[in-house]
Design an enzyme around this catalytic site. Structure first.
Site, PDB file in Angstrom:
ATOM      1  N   CYS A 142       3.863   5.737   6.235  1.00 24.00           N
ATOM      2  CA  CYS A 142       4.132   4.532   5.434  1.00 24.00           C
ATOM      3  C   CYS A 142       5.557   4.532   4.906  1.00 24.00           C
ATOM      4  CB  CYS A 142       3.120   4.405   4.300  1.00 24.00           C
ATOM      5  SG  CYS A 142       3.031   5.824   3.177  1.00 24.00           S
ATOM      6  N   CYS A 191       1.229  13.529   5.873  1.00 19.26           N
ATOM      7  CA  CYS A 191       1.578  12.258   6.526  1.00 19.26           C
ATOM      8  C   CYS A 191       2.574  11.469   5.682  1.00 19.26           C
ATOM      9  CB  CYS A 191       0.310  11.428   6.746  1.00 19.26           C
ATOM     10  SG  CYS A 191       0.618   9.812   7.517  1.00 19.26           S
ATOM     11  N   CYS A 247       3.006  -1.021   5.548  1.00 17.80           N
ATOM     12  CA  CYS A 247       2.634   0.311   5.068  1.00 17.80           C
ATOM     13  C   CYS A 247       1.137   0.572   5.203  1.00 17.80           C
ATOM     14  CB  CYS A 247       3.084   0.521   3.619  1.00 17.80           C
ATOM     15  SG  CYS A 247       2.257  -0.533   2.406  1.00 17.80           S
ATOM     16  N   CYS A 306       3.675  -8.526   3.246  1.00 12.24           N
ATOM     17  CA  CYS A 306       3.979  -7.507   4.259  1.00 12.24           C
ATOM     18  C   CYS A 306       2.850  -6.488   4.261  1.00 12.24           C
ATOM     19  CB  CYS A 306       5.306  -6.830   3.940  1.00 12.24           C
ATOM     20  SG  CYS A 306       5.748  -5.492   5.072  1.00 12.24           S
ATOM     21  N   CYS A 309      -0.943   3.216   8.427  1.00 15.73           N
ATOM     22  CA  CYS A 309      -1.721   4.281   7.796  1.00 15.73           C
ATOM     23  C   CYS A 309      -2.854   4.723   8.717  1.00 15.73           C
ATOM     24  CB  CYS A 309      -2.296   3.789   6.466  1.00 15.73           C
ATOM     25  SG  CYS A 309      -3.372   4.998   5.649  1.00 15.73           S
ATOM     26  N   ASP A 359      -7.641  -8.406 -10.648  1.00 15.08           N
ATOM     27  CA  ASP A 359      -6.215  -8.703 -10.682  1.00 15.08           C
ATOM     28  C   ASP A 359      -5.919  -9.824 -11.679  1.00 15.08           C
ATOM     29  OD1 ASP A 359      -3.543  -8.538  -9.943  1.00 15.08           O
ATOM     30  OD2 ASP A 359      -3.755  -9.932  -8.269  1.00 15.08           O
TER      31      ASP A 359
END
Length: 318
Positions: free
Chosen positions: A194, A191, A244, A241, A248, A134
């Site tokens: 999320c 699915c 999501c 947060c 899962c 990152d």
């Protein structure tokens, strides 16, 4: 045993939970998606995402003559979590800043490759390499997918089969030629938990994240005010947060990290809502010393705390 297998075994020994290798080529399949995301302004205030487009799509801009991307994943799922009524911090920021931890392990991996493996395999000339986590204009999830670690789910996170998505990613881009892994097929199926659970509707459709609405963006990267319509959905969230990911189904396989550096300190776990009433810079430095929470800075946390207070005061008015 070949060189690529030896690299993966050493990665596992260093504590990485997954390792795969992809052949360097231009990420043309991602170009259309990336360009559309930028054109729609879904990167919000992250204007740096507009820079170095060519390098994002081709790692040879980072390492000239690059042939391989060695991708790794390191689990950060916490064994001990905050109390349910605490100001919520995203799991990834519970412990020590991942940039330091992952990059140190990548350096150890490359040192092992160059000092022990390559002489044994009579590899010459000495390869070039750079390690990232990152920390460069690199499409990390794309390369992890191409290296066979997992697939990019509808929530835009990399999902590793049998392990879930609570992982940091890292890469070594190198001129070394290796054996390459195959990408995995998407296994999200029908699915859409999320998408349904996103508190602000930031996941507008599968793999389509609008950062302007995303609580993680609004409480971390965002330097301005948090729009009231999204601040009203913060709940107990103070930094980031995980919703999501929490909903899962693949994260039923999540297991606590073995990495000591990611374990929260007693000061971190003791943080309660009442501590935010007069949250000082000294409190911030003590509780979040060496943490990725520093990304938002003290001013960013105070901004979020103040916004939450405004929302709560409006709720209390008749």
């Amino acid at each position: 045993m070949n060189l690529s297998i030896s690299i993966k075994e050493k990665a596992k020994e260093l504590g990485f939970d997954a390792c795969g290798i992809a052949e360097v080529s231009s990420a043309d399949t991602e170009a259309l998606f990336f360009d559309r995301w930028i054109a729609e302004g879904y990167h919000a205030g992250m204007k740096y995402m507009e820079n170095y487009r060519d390098i994002r799509l081709d790692p040879t801009g980072l390492v000239e003559g690059a042939r391989s991307v060695i991708s790794v994943a390191l689990n950060y799922y916490p064994a001990q979590k905050q109390s349910p009524d605490a100001p919520r911090i995203s799991y990834y920021a519970y412990g020590k800043d991942y940039h330091i931890v992952v990059k140190d392990k990548l350096r150890q991996l490359w040192q092992y490759i160059t000092e022990e493996l390559l002489p044994a395999f009579s590899q010459a000339p000495a390869p070039e390499a750079r390690a990232f986590t990152d920390s460069a204009p690199l499409l990390e999830r794309y390369w992890a997918w191409k290296a066979g670690l997992g697939w990019i789910g509808k929530n835009t996170n990399l999902i590793i089969p049998g392990k879930g998505s609570f992982f940091f990613l890292g890469e070594i881009v190198t001129t070394l030629e290796l054996d390459y892994d195959s990408p995995l097929k998407n296994r999200c199926g029908a699915c859409h938990r999320c998408l349904d659970a996103c508190p602000t509707g930031a996941l507008e459709s599968a793999c389509r994240l609008n950062a302007n609405k995303c609580i993680s963006y609004l409480t971390i990267e965002n330097k301005g005010d948090i729009p009231s319509q999204y601040a009203a959905r913060l709940g107990d969230r103070l930094y980031g947060c995980d919703t999501c990911q929490e909903v899962c189904p693949w994260n039923r396989f999540a297991r606590p990290t073995r990495e000591e550096a990611f374990r929260p300190t007693p000061d971190f776990l003791s943080l309660q809502k009442e501590n935010l009433q007069n949250f000082s810079r000294e409190d911030y430095n003590r509780i979040f010393a060496g943490s990725a929470v520093k990304r938002a800075k003290y001013e960013g946390l105070i901004r979020t705390i103040s916004k939450k207070k405004d929302i709560d005061n409006k709720k209390d008015k008749p």
